[in-house]
Scaffold this active site. Structure first.
Site, mmCIF file in Angstrom:
data_model
loop_
_atom_site.group_PDB
_atom_site.id
_atom_site.type_symbol
_atom_site.label_atom_id
_atom_site.label_comp_id
_atom_site.label_asym_id
_atom_site.label_seq_id
_atom_site.Cartn_x
_atom_site.Cartn_y
_atom_site.Cartn_z
ATOM 1 N N LYS A 184 0.845 -1.212 0.000
ATOM 2 C CA LYS A 184 0.000 0.000 0.000
ATOM 3 C C LYS A 184 0.875 1.256 0.000
ATOM 4 O O LYS A 184 0.616 2.202 -0.741
ATOM 5 C CB LYS A 184 -0.907 -0.029 1.219
ATOM 6 C CG LYS A 184 -1.414 1.310 1.713
ATOM 7 C CD LYS A 184 -2.175 1.155 3.020
ATOM 8 C CE LYS A 184 -2.446 2.443 3.752
ATOM 9 N NZ LYS A 184 -1.277 3.060 4.390
ATOM 10 N N ASN A 185 1.898 1.262 0.862
ATOM 11 C CA ASN A 185 2.674 2.493 1.030
ATOM 12 C C ASN A 185 3.730 2.705 -0.054
ATOM 13 O O ASN A 185 4.497 3.665 0.000
ATOM 14 C CB ASN A 185 3.301 2.526 2.427
ATOM 15 C CG ASN A 185 2.226 2.712 3.484
ATOM 16 O OD1 ASN A 185 1.095 3.090 3.166
ATOM 17 N ND2 ASN A 185 2.561 2.432 4.735
ATOM 18 N N VAL A 197 8.151 6.256 16.602
ATOM 19 C CA VAL A 197 7.819 6.917 15.325
ATOM 20 C C VAL A 197 6.605 7.835 15.485
ATOM 21 O O VAL A 197 6.622 8.980 15.031
ATOM 22 C CB VAL A 197 7.593 5.881 14.205
ATOM 23 C CG1 VAL A 197 7.253 6.570 12.891
ATOM 24 C CG2 VAL A 197 8.813 4.988 14.046
ATOM 25 N N ARG A 237 -3.297 10.443 3.265
ATOM 26 C CA ARG A 237 -2.134 11.326 3.417
ATOM 27 C C ARG A 237 -1.527 11.665 2.051
ATOM 28 O O ARG A 237 -0.600 12.455 1.964
ATOM 29 C CB ARG A 237 -1.019 10.619 4.220
ATOM 30 C CG ARG A 237 -1.446 10.054 5.534
ATOM 31 C CD ARG A 237 -1.644 11.075 6.593
ATOM 32 N NE ARG A 237 -0.481 11.902 6.831
ATOM 33 C CZ ARG A 237 -0.516 13.081 7.444
ATOM 34 N NH1 ARG A 237 -1.655 13.567 7.851
ATOM 35 N NH2 ARG A 237 0.575 13.768 7.635
ATOM 36 N N ASP A 265 4.363 0.091 12.010
ATOM 37 C CA ASP A 265 3.117 -0.529 11.527
ATOM 38 C C ASP A 265 3.000 -2.010 11.899
ATOM 39 O O ASP A 265 1.928 -2.584 11.805
ATOM 40 C CB ASP A 265 3.020 -0.360 10.004
ATOM 41 C CG ASP A 265 3.173 1.092 9.617
ATOM 42 O OD1 ASP A 265 2.255 1.866 9.854
ATOM 43 O OD2 ASP A 265 4.260 1.460 9.119
ATOM 44 N N CYS A 302 -4.712 7.970 9.250
ATOM 45 C CA CYS A 302 -5.009 7.377 10.555
ATOM 46 C C CYS A 302 -4.653 8.316 11.691
ATOM 47 O O CYS A 302 -3.675 9.052 11.620
ATOM 48 C CB CYS A 302 -4.219 6.079 10.710
ATOM 49 S SG CYS A 302 -4.877 4.772 9.682
HETATM 50 N N1 EPU Z 1 6.525 14.219 10.709
HETATM 51 C C1 EPU Z 1 6.602 15.539 11.061
HETATM 52 N N2 EPU Z 1 6.469 16.490 10.078
HETATM 53 C C2 EPU Z 1 6.264 16.144 8.772
HETATM 54 C C3 EPU Z 1 6.211 14.784 8.417
HETATM 55 C C4 EPU Z 1 6.345 13.836 9.419
HETATM 56 O O1 EPU Z 1 6.789 15.869 12.242
HETATM 57 O O2 EPU Z 1 6.146 17.051 7.929
HETATM 58 C C5 EPU Z 1 6.645 13.191 11.766
HETATM 59 C C6 EPU Z 1 5.308 12.423 11.944
HETATM 60 O O3 EPU Z 1 4.418 13.134 12.757
HETATM 61 C C7 EPU Z 1 5.774 11.113 12.546
HETATM 62 C C8 EPU Z 1 7.146 10.899 11.902
HETATM 63 O O4 EPU Z 1 7.548 12.172 11.381
HETATM 64 O O5 EPU Z 1 5.915 11.242 13.935
HETATM 65 C C9 EPU Z 1 7.181 9.885 10.796
HETATM 66 O O6 EPU Z 1 6.184 10.201 9.836
HETATM 67 P P1 EPU Z 1 6.379 9.860 8.296
HETATM 68 O O7 EPU Z 1 6.373 11.112 7.519
HETATM 69 O O8 EPU Z 1 7.539 8.927 8.156
HETATM 70 O O9 EPU Z 1 5.046 9.060 8.008
HETATM 71 P P2 EPU Z 1 4.103 9.185 6.735
HETATM 72 O O10 EPU Z 1 4.898 9.344 5.509
HETATM 73 O O11 EPU Z 1 2.983 10.113 7.017
HETATM 74 C C10 EPU Z 1 4.155 6.646 6.135
HETATM 75 C C11 EPU Z 1 3.128 5.557 6.047
HETATM 76 C C12 EPU Z 1 2.680 5.149 7.435
HETATM 77 C C13 EPU Z 1 3.893 4.666 8.211
HETATM 78 C C14 EPU Z 1 4.965 5.766 8.234
HETATM 79 C C15 EPU Z 1 6.235 5.331 8.912
HETATM 80 C C16 EPU Z 1 2.079 6.092 3.970
HETATM 81 C C17 EPU Z 1 0.866 6.542 3.241
HETATM 82 N N3 EPU Z 1 2.000 6.037 5.282
HETATM 83 O O12 EPU Z 1 3.484 7.724 6.760
HETATM 84 O O13 EPU Z 1 1.804 4.058 7.267
HETATM 85 O O14 EPU Z 1 3.503 4.342 9.524
HETATM 86 O O15 EPU Z 1 5.283 6.188 6.896
HETATM 87 O O16 EPU Z 1 6.783 4.227 8.274
HETATM 88 O O17 EPU Z 1 3.086 5.745 3.359
HETATM 89 C C18 EPU Z 1 -0.083 2.714 7.682
HETATM 90 O O18 EPU Z 1 0.169 2.145 6.621
HETATM 91 O O19 EPU Z 1 -0.949 2.310 8.490
HETATM 92 C C19 EPU Z 1 0.676 3.922 8.034
HETATM 93 C C20 EPU Z 1 0.293 4.745 9.001
#
Ligand code: EPU
Length: 452
Positions: free
Chosen positions: A23-24, A334, A98, A312, A122
């Site tokens: 998915k991601n 995380v 997202r 995850d 989420c």
């Molecule tokens: N963060 C910030 N500022 C930002 C971006 C992120 O503070 O501008 C912080 C977040 O709040 C978090 C940390 O950085 O505490 C990590 O967030 P990240 O940006 O890595 O997460 P994401 O890209 O929003 C993706 C996956 C998530 C997965 C995370 C970590 C997608 C669509 N989502 O989220 O997947 O948990 O990376 O691996 O790719 C899921 O599949 O259930 C899911 C939540």
């Protein structure tokens, strides 16, 4: 809160299921296709709601998207893109994802502007987008905040700037890739995320004509090019889904063969699984996971960015840890708020306590900041059936596992959310011998029992 599942627990899951693309990764590879008007073809695409959402968003921007569900093949032709006319429709889609913020780079390259609706996803932490916005602004985009989202404008194109991420964020790394790949100049991105899904995205971008190198110290260098082309690619398997089914096998004393699972991107999960007392066997086509009998062992675990233990995987594994003898400690580094789901597990009989301190590992950025981001699980405790409401995607799957492991009949409300990231999960549960019934409430209030 749509869709209810009646789960008659206490029966081990057994049999075979398959997983398709991650998915991601898939959703990001779809966005990558917007970097060229040419046709791209993505294979191994699962039938999940997130793919629908991104397809709809792409169509709203003028792209043509065709999905052959059975073959898992997505054919995307962006052609001439434009901003959507229907901001309300876009808003409703974004409310559950997202991904829209990642449209910024490709749209700024092709149109010189983008509109990004307020984001959903989420509820597992604040999930700010400050890193994303900083990158876009540093590269020359102007942000105009509007009622339902942000309007970005870059009349004079985007120019490379050094980027250092305060935290190796997956999304912000992808944002930088999409923005830098066609910006003028060379971008050095430090403290980047290097998850396997990001490496597969870089492989896609390289196929499209990008020049990107990755160093061992989380540094990614991107040389901007003026034009990219369509790609053909097969998505890597969904390692989160694999870990979820593996935890289900452990918690229910079951035995599940996951066709399509790959060992190489799951090393840290497999080490933990073995330490807990789970058994697995890898072959060329997948991985078999099972409970070998006897007691499971408690562990101390910390979630982390790759190559650490994925956040995850944490939620489904916590359910299995309620069945391990002794005290397990899990430190979530995380997301600051990913233990909310444990409350219902406690209602089901688990002994779980949450702490603000960084327990059992190194201090993280959430320590002493009032976030309950460490958890202690005292097992083994039998689980009792309960009525639970799906809180988020992974938490929802964890409730399914808990209900399947519990004695008695549970009602799990809001299961349709699980379709966002788990393809055909109802059918898979049935294939594994789970006693589950989908209950739908019709407009007239009648309850209808059926499957998904
Ligand atoms: N963060 C910030 N500022 C930002 C971006 C992120 O503070 O501008 C912080 C977040 O709040 C978090 C940390 O950085 O505490 C990590 O967030 P990240 O940006 O890595 O997460 P994401 O890209 O929003 C993706 C996956 C998530 C997965 C995370 C970590 C997608 C669509 N989502 O989220 O997947 O948990 O990376 O691996 O790719 C899921 O599949 O259930 C899911 C939540």
């Amino acid at each position: 809160m749509v869709g209810t599942l009646r789960v008659m627990g206490g029966k081990p899951l057994g049999g075979e299921i398959s997983v398709r693309g991650a998915k991601n990764f898939v959703s990001k590879a779809m966005v990558a296709s917007l970097l060229t008007p040419e046709t791209s073809v993505l294979r191994n695409v699962p039938l999940i709601r997130d793919v629908d959402i991104v397809s709809e968003l792409m169509k709203m921007h003028g792209a043509s998207v065709d999905y052959d569900q059975e073959a898992g093949v997505l054919t995307m032709t962006p052609g001439q893109l434009h901003l959507p006319d229907d901001v309300v429709g876009m808003d409703m889609l974004a409310g559950s994802s997202r991904i829209p913020i990642l449209f910024a780079g490709p749209l700024l390259h092709s149109l010189g502007e983008a509109f990004i609706p307020d984001l959903g996803g989420c509820h597992i932490g604040g999930r700010p987008v400050d890193f994303h916005v900083n990158v876009l602004e540093d590269f020359g985009a102007r942000r105009i905040q509007e009622d339902s989202g942000m309007h970005l404008v870059a009349e004079h194109g985007l120019r490379a700037k050094p980027v250092h991420l305060p935290y190796p964020s997956v999304g912000a790394t992808e944002q930088t890739l999409f923005t830098a790949v066609m910006a003028e100049g060379i971008t050095e991105l430090t403290n980047a995320a290097v998850e396997p899904e990001i490496m597969d995205l870089i492989a896609v971008l390289q196929k499209m004509g990008a020049i990107i190198s990755v160093d061992t110290d989380r540094t990614i260098r991107i040389e901007g090019v003026s034009q990219l082309h369509g790609y053909t690619h097969t998505a890597l398997p969904d390692r989160i889904e694999v870990g979820s089914w593996a935890s289900a096998a452990l918690a229910t004393h079951g035995d599940i063969y996951v066709r399509g699972a790959e060992q190489k991107d799951m090393m840290s999960f497999l080490n933990v699984y073995r330490k807990v007392g789970g058994a697995f066997q890898v072959d060329d086509d997948g991985i078999r996971f099972w409970h070998p009998g006897g007691a499971l062992h408690s562990i101390s675990l910390e979630t982390d960015v790759h190559p650490g233990f994925m956040t995850d995987w944490q939620q489904p594994l916590v359910v299995a840890l309620t069945q391990a003898d002794g005290m397990s400690i899990v430190h979530e580094t995380v997301y600051e708020n990913r233990f909310g789901f444990t409350k219902s597990l406690v209602d089901m009989g688990a002994h779980i306590q949450l702490y603000r301190e960084c327990l059992g590992g190194s201090p993280c950025r959430f320590g002493r900041r009032n976030f309950y981001h460490s958890c202690v699980i005292q097992g083994a405790t039998p689980l009792q059936a309960a009525d639970v409401v799906v809180p988020d995607l992974r938490g929802g799957f964890s409730y399914l596992i808990a209900a399947l492991a519990a004695q008695g009949t549970s009602m799990v409300y809001g299961v349709d959310l699980i379709n966002r990231g788990y393809e055909h999960f109802m059918q898979k549960l049935e294939n594994l011998g789970a006693r589950v019934e989908k209950i739908d409430v019709e407009a007239n209030g009648d309850i209808v029992v059926g499957s998904d």
